[in-house]
Design a protein around this motif. Sequence first.
Motif, PDB file in Angstrom:
ATOM      1  N   GLY A 184       9.791 -22.696 109.587  1.00 19.49           N
ATOM      2  CA  GLY A 184      10.680 -21.549 109.412  1.00 19.49           C
ATOM      3  C   GLY A 184      11.800 -21.495 110.427  1.00 19.49           C
ATOM      4  N   ILE A 185      11.915 -22.517 111.267  1.00 23.91           N
ATOM      5  CA  ILE A 185      12.982 -22.505 112.276  1.00 23.91           C
ATOM      6  C   ILE A 185      14.084 -23.440 111.800  1.00 23.91           C
ATOM      7  CG2 ILE A 185      13.582 -22.921 114.689  1.00 23.91           C
ATOM      8  CD1 ILE A 185      10.651 -22.483 115.424  1.00 23.91           C
ATOM      9  N   VAL A 224      25.597  -6.086 113.399  1.00 21.30           N
ATOM     10  CA  VAL A 224      24.215  -6.216 113.875  1.00 21.30           C
ATOM     11  C   VAL A 224      23.330  -6.023 112.651  1.00 21.30           C
ATOM     12  CG1 VAL A 224      22.434  -5.229 115.359  1.00 21.30           C
ATOM     13  CG2 VAL A 224      24.819  -5.307 116.154  1.00 21.30           C
ATOM     14  N   SER A 225      22.478  -7.002 112.372  1.00 23.86           N
ATOM     15  CA  SER A 225      21.687  -6.969 111.139  1.00 23.86           C
ATOM     16  C   SER A 225      20.865  -5.685 111.035  1.00 23.86           C
ATOM     17  CB  SER A 225      20.754  -8.185 111.103  1.00 23.86           C
ATOM     18  OG  SER A 225      19.794  -8.036 110.085  1.00 23.86           O
ATOM     19  N   GLU A 226      20.875  -5.106 109.842  1.00 21.71           N
ATOM     20  CA  GLU A 226      20.026  -3.932 109.572  1.00 21.71           C
ATOM     21  C   GLU A 226      18.567  -4.368 109.528  1.00 21.71           C
ATOM     22  OE1 GLU A 226      20.730  -0.813 109.216  1.00 21.71           O
ATOM     23  OE2 GLU A 226      22.840  -0.619 108.643  1.00 21.71           O
ATOM     24  N   GLN A 227      18.347  -5.609 109.074  1.00 21.34           N
ATOM     25  CA  GLN A 227      16.968  -6.071 108.877  1.00 21.34           C
ATOM     26  C   GLN A 227      16.297  -6.447 110.198  1.00 21.34           C
ATOM     27  OE1 GLN A 227      16.684  -9.477 106.299  1.00 21.34           O
ATOM     28  NE2 GLN A 227      14.477  -9.316 106.080  1.00 21.34           N
ATOM     29  N   HIS A 228      17.038  -7.128 111.075  1.00 22.52           N
ATOM     30  CA  HIS A 228      16.480  -7.572 112.362  1.00 22.52           C
ATOM     31  C   HIS A 228      17.596  -7.425 113.383  1.00 22.52           C
ATOM     32  CE1 HIS A 228      14.778  -9.748 115.605  1.00 22.52           C
ATOM     33  NE2 HIS A 228      13.863 -10.402 114.901  1.00 22.52           N
ATOM     34  N   ARG A 235       8.844 -14.633 107.244  1.00 22.79           N
ATOM     35  CA  ARG A 235      10.282 -14.803 107.533  1.00 22.79           C
ATOM     36  C   ARG A 235      11.137 -14.011 106.562  1.00 22.79           C
ATOM     37  NH1 ARG A 235      12.378 -17.939 111.309  1.00 22.79           N
ATOM     38  NH2 ARG A 235      10.538 -18.319 112.514  1.00 22.79           N
ATOM     39  N   VAL A 236      10.799 -14.142 105.276  1.00 18.11           N
ATOM     40  CA  VAL A 236      11.598 -13.455 104.254  1.00 18.11           C
ATOM     41  C   VAL A 236      11.593 -11.951 104.536  1.00 18.11           C
ATOM     42  CG1 VAL A 236      11.675 -12.863 101.792  1.00 18.11           C
ATOM     43  CG2 VAL A 236      11.239 -15.221 102.498  1.00 18.11           C
ATOM     44  N   GLU A 237      10.431 -11.468 104.986  1.00 15.75           N
ATOM     45  CA  GLU A 237      10.288 -10.038 105.239  1.00 15.75           C
ATOM     46  C   GLU A 237      11.057  -9.589 106.483  1.00 15.75           C
ATOM     47  OE1 GLU A 237       6.601  -6.979 105.936  1.00 15.75           O
ATOM     48  OE2 GLU A 237       6.206  -9.108 105.719  1.00 15.75           O
ATOM     49  N   SER A 238      11.069 -10.442 107.522  1.00 19.16           N
ATOM     50  CA  SER A 238      11.542  -9.942 108.819  1.00 19.16           C
ATOM     51  C   SER A 238      12.922 -10.438 109.255  1.00 19.16           C
ATOM     52  CB  SER A 238      10.529 -10.317 109.908  1.00 19.16           C
ATOM     53  OG  SER A 238      10.442 -11.726 110.020  1.00 19.16           O
ATOM     54  N   GLN A 239      13.440 -11.509 108.621  1.00 13.48           N
ATOM     55  CA  GLN A 239      14.710 -12.069 109.117  1.00 13.48           C
ATOM     56  C   GLN A 239      15.748 -12.181 108.001  1.00 13.48           C
ATOM     57  OE1 GLN A 239      14.000 -15.896 110.877  1.00 13.48           O
ATOM     58  NE2 GLN A 239      13.010 -15.059 112.691  1.00 13.48           N
ATOM     59  N   ARG A 296      15.872 -28.787 122.891  1.00 15.82           N
ATOM     60  CA  ARG A 296      16.794 -28.170 123.860  1.00 15.82           C
ATOM     61  C   ARG A 296      16.502 -26.683 124.027  1.00 15.82           C
ATOM     62  NH1 ARG A 296      18.821 -29.333 128.179  1.00 15.82           N
ATOM     63  NH2 ARG A 296      19.849 -31.221 127.422  1.00 15.82           N
ATOM     64  N   MET A 297      16.168 -26.014 122.911  1.00 11.39           N
ATOM     65  CA  MET A 297      15.978 -24.561 122.954  1.00 11.39           C
ATOM     66  C   MET A 297      14.526 -24.179 123.249  1.00 11.39           C
ATOM     67  SD  MET A 297      19.048 -23.612 122.318  1.00 11.39           S
ATOM     68  CE  MET A 297      18.707 -21.864 122.405  1.00 11.39           C
ATOM     69  N   ASN A 298      13.621 -25.167 123.256  1.00 11.69           N
ATOM     70  CA  ASN A 298      12.181 -24.858 123.230  1.00 11.69           C
ATOM     71  C   ASN A 298      11.937 -23.789 122.165  1.00 11.69           C
ATOM     72  OD1 ASN A 298       9.438 -24.821 123.753  1.00 11.69           O
ATOM     73  ND2 ASN A 298       9.643 -23.345 125.434  1.00 11.69           N
ATOM     74  N   ALA A 299      12.332 -24.143 120.954  1.00  5.81           N
ATOM     75  CA  ALA A 299      12.247 -23.198 119.840  1.00  5.81           C
ATOM     76  C   ALA A 299      10.792 -22.823 119.586  1.00  5.81           C
ATOM     77  CB  ALA A 299      12.853 -23.836 118.587  1.00  5.81           C
ATOM     78  N   GLY A 300      10.603 -21.629 119.069  1.00  7.04           N
ATOM     79  CA  GLY A 300       9.236 -21.195 118.808  1.00  7.04           C
ATOM     80  C   GLY A 300       9.181 -20.051 117.823  1.00  7.04           C
ATOM     81  N   ALA A 301       8.005 -19.885 117.252  1.00  5.28           N
ATOM     82  CA  ALA A 301       7.801 -18.781 116.312  1.00  5.28           C
ATOM     83  C   ALA A 301       6.311 -18.524 116.178  1.00  5.28           C
ATOM     84  CB  ALA A 301       8.387 -19.136 114.943  1.00  5.28           C
ATOM     85  N   TYR A 302       5.980 -17.251 115.992  1.00  8.31           N
ATOM     86  CA  TYR A 302       4.598 -16.850 115.729  1.00  8.31           C
ATOM     87  C   TYR A 302       3.614 -17.431 116.747  1.00  8.31           C
ATOM     88  CZ  TYR A 302       7.124 -15.616 111.591  1.00  8.31           C
ATOM     89  OH  TYR A 302       8.076 -15.108 110.758  1.00  8.31           O
ATOM     90  N   GLY A 303       3.979 -17.293 118.029  1.00 14.63           N
ATOM     91  CA  GLY A 303       3.045 -17.640 119.098  1.00 14.63           C
ATOM     92  C   GLY A 303       3.005 -19.107 119.472  1.00 14.63           C
ATOM     93  N   LYS A 304       3.853 -19.927 118.873  1.00 11.19           N
ATOM     94  CA  LYS A 304       3.849 -21.346 119.214  1.00 11.19           C
ATOM     95  C   LYS A 304       5.270 -21.814 119.523  1.00 11.19           C
ATOM     96  CE  LYS A 304       0.691 -24.885 117.639  1.00 11.19           C
ATOM     97  NZ  LYS A 304       0.110 -25.573 116.510  1.00 11.19           N
ATOM     98  N   GLU A 305       5.408 -22.608 120.577  1.00 11.77           N
ATOM     99  CA  GLU A 305       6.723 -23.141 120.946  1.00 11.77           C
ATOM    100  C   GLU A 305       6.657 -24.666 120.927  1.00 11.77           C
ATOM    101  OE1 GLU A 305       8.304 -20.065 124.298  1.00 11.77           O
ATOM    102  OE2 GLU A 305       6.752 -21.455 124.929  1.00 11.77           O
ATOM    103  N   VAL A 306       7.837 -25.285 120.912  1.00 10.39           N
ATOM    104  CA  VAL A 306       7.906 -26.753 120.909  1.00 10.39           C
ATOM    105  C   VAL A 306       7.089 -27.332 122.066  1.00 10.39           C
ATOM    106  CG1 VAL A 306       9.497 -28.679 121.339  1.00 10.39           C
ATOM    107  CG2 VAL A 306      10.052 -26.964 119.611  1.00 10.39           C
TER     108      VAL A 306
END
Length: 317
Positions: free
Chosen positions: A129-130, A256-260, A214-218, A139-149
Amino acid sequence: MIFSDFRDFDLKRLPDVRGSYKKHVVMAPYTWFRVGGAAATVFRPQDHEDLSQFLLQNSEEVPVTIIGAASNILIRDGGIPGVVIKLGKNFASINFKNNSVRIGAGLPNSIAARLALKEGYSGLEFLSGIPGTIGGGLRMNAGAYGKEVKDILIEAEVIDNTGNIKVLSLEEMAMSYRHCGVPKDYIFLSGLFKTGKDVQPNIQKKLDEIKARRVESQPITERTGGSTFKNPKGYKAWELIEAAGCRGVSIGGAMVSEQHCNFLVNTGNADATDLENLGNIVQQKVRDATGIELEWEIKLLGLPKDSNLNTEDVSYE
Ligand SMILES: Cc1cc2nc3c(=O)[nH]c(=O)nc-3n(C[C@H](O)[C@H](O)[C@H](O)COP(=O)(O)OP(=O)(O)OC[C@H]3O[C@@H](n4cnc5c(N)ncnc54)[C@H](O)[C@@H]3O)c2cc1C
């Protein structure tokens, strides 16, 4: 020559390469925000050796910028001087072996996650989902839902600004929340990641759950750049932005997003200046309301609007 004089630099002096140079590339269509000025030159290296030779021979006066899928950058309207490097297919290999996988920096995360599913390897689901590439994720140490690169990384292959290829261990990379301690001018070539084995229905279930969340929150179908600000220690950036009354606030076509509300969106006719100004206003309002300083997570690249990058003397195609 200093960086700000670079617009008059004669780009014919770029090294000979086997890959391609393209002059004056308008970058907006290549970015998630769909904004930004032109890159003076985009270089697509043929392979590792080509990139290495370019970096070895490139004059240190010519700035080099690496981009991935441009899902966490805001390219300013004045464009990017020098050379923007974009890694192509020859940097997008993926090889599963025992309990690990080596993935080229140019491969999109979503494809890596899909291929892991196909091969029955688990552990990469969070990447699905990233938006972005493996290189951008490192480079970003991207992460989601409690886990990062960094949680799955074993080591990464990098190339320095003189073309030397090295392998860095996870410890050497000093990664932390949305931060990577590797020198800013190093380019990631690949990462070696830990994986497990699992049956496809289990992996698919995790992928489906992530997609639904993701669909729900972003605002994933909008022109956005992901999280605008890092979460300050002990806080959620979106909560601070909401508390400062910024949800839905807009300037020009930037909102600024209304959703997130930690996402900025280009509602159609924003330019990079609108988006950067809106981010700065949000920062100021949060500072005024809470005393907390938000730090940009999005990387701001290039020159401001009135810089008018001059690339008329460029002869490379
Ligand atoms: C809708 C949406 C949702 C998102 N959700 C998340 C999320 O849940 N979690 C999260 O962490 N991020 C999220 N992001 C942000 C973004 O997807 C990640 O930061 C991603 O890892 C960036 O990868 P990229 O290839 O797009 O990098 P870019 O945006 O192109 O670049 C980001 C940075 O990485 C550098 N870089 C890129 N490639 C390389 C390379 N090969 N070597 C060295 N440096 C490189 C660039 O110079 C730049 O500094 C989201 C973005 C969007 C648009």
